[in-house]
Design an enzyme around this catalytic site. Sequence first.
Site, mmCIF file in Angstrom:
data_model
loop_
_atom_site.group_PDB
_atom_site.id
_atom_site.type_symbol
_atom_site.label_atom_id
_atom_site.label_comp_id
_atom_site.label_asym_id
_atom_site.label_seq_id
_atom_site.Cartn_x
_atom_site.Cartn_y
_atom_site.Cartn_z
ATOM 1 N N ASP A 140 0.861 -1.168 0.000
ATOM 2 C CA ASP A 140 0.000 0.000 0.000
ATOM 3 C C ASP A 140 0.907 1.230 0.000
ATOM 4 O O ASP A 140 2.106 1.128 0.291
ATOM 5 C CB ASP A 140 -0.900 -0.044 1.246
ATOM 6 C CG ASP A 140 -1.765 1.183 1.378
ATOM 7 O OD1 ASP A 140 -2.462 1.522 0.402
ATOM 8 O OD2 ASP A 140 -1.729 1.822 2.443
ATOM 9 N N ASP A 177 -0.116 5.202 0.922
ATOM 10 C CA ASP A 177 -0.333 6.136 2.030
ATOM 11 C C ASP A 177 -0.451 5.382 3.352
ATOM 12 O O ASP A 177 -1.298 4.508 3.504
ATOM 13 C CB ASP A 177 -1.612 6.943 1.801
ATOM 14 C CG ASP A 177 -1.544 7.790 0.542
ATOM 15 O OD1 ASP A 177 -0.671 8.655 0.468
ATOM 16 O OD2 ASP A 177 -2.372 7.567 -0.373
ATOM 17 N N ASP A 215 -1.702 -0.998 5.974
ATOM 18 C CA ASP A 215 -1.917 -0.375 7.280
ATOM 19 C C ASP A 215 -3.388 -0.312 7.682
ATOM 20 O O ASP A 215 -3.710 0.313 8.700
ATOM 21 C CB ASP A 215 -1.352 1.049 7.288
ATOM 22 C CG ASP A 215 -2.171 2.009 6.426
ATOM 23 O OD1 ASP A 215 -2.449 1.664 5.252
ATOM 24 O OD2 ASP A 215 -2.539 3.088 6.907
#
Length: 227
Positions: free
Chosen positions: A14, A16, A176
């Site tokens: 991922d 961001d 995240d």
Amino acid sequence: MSQRDLEGWTIAFDLDGTLVDSAPDLIGTLNRLLVAEGLPPRPLEAARHLVGHGAMALLKDGFAEAGAEWNDEGGKVLFDAFIADYIANIAVDTRPFPSCVEVLDRLSARGATLCVATNKRTDLSLALLDALELTNRFAAIVGPDAVSAKKPDGAHIREAVLKAGGDPAKAIMVGDSTTDTGAAANAPVPCILVSFGYSDVPMAQMGGDITIDHYDEFEDALDKLIA
């Protein structure tokens, strides 16, 4: 470990909240739009959880948390203004997380193929990674506009891995949020979860196979998963 012990493996990251701490610039753009509309800006720490689900979600949720009503007609104008401002300020304060770049280089040296599977638009992802001089570390950078279905659909990870020239049967997701762990479960591939990202869901409820608190722990976690 052998010199090329990750040959044949693809690691999908991922963007961001996983590779880069982009919240300061994303929330900065949001706040400039809020102020222009006569609304109070959002404190960075109170708004970090808004990041990671795409620009439109950030904009809608940010305006809602500031007490504004959303309408789709005005939202299109705000969205265009958001994109224009963000592109102009895409890497003012955004930086890779500590030790991230060094880990990426070691993974490549060990033979791994690296790609990005993000719900950030592909053009914005490329612009950000170009500004940070990270683009050439990835075999593919794949936003939601470049796949048949975005995360948490597993197709996003599978198609990103294929675009990178990898095999989805030998892939690992790094993220995240529950968007990432959900996509990994749906792919299905193992998932390394980072605790320093933007999700406001308690770690115990996030899913994933292994959680790390710093990129210094990444390779040990990866080796355990592969073993």
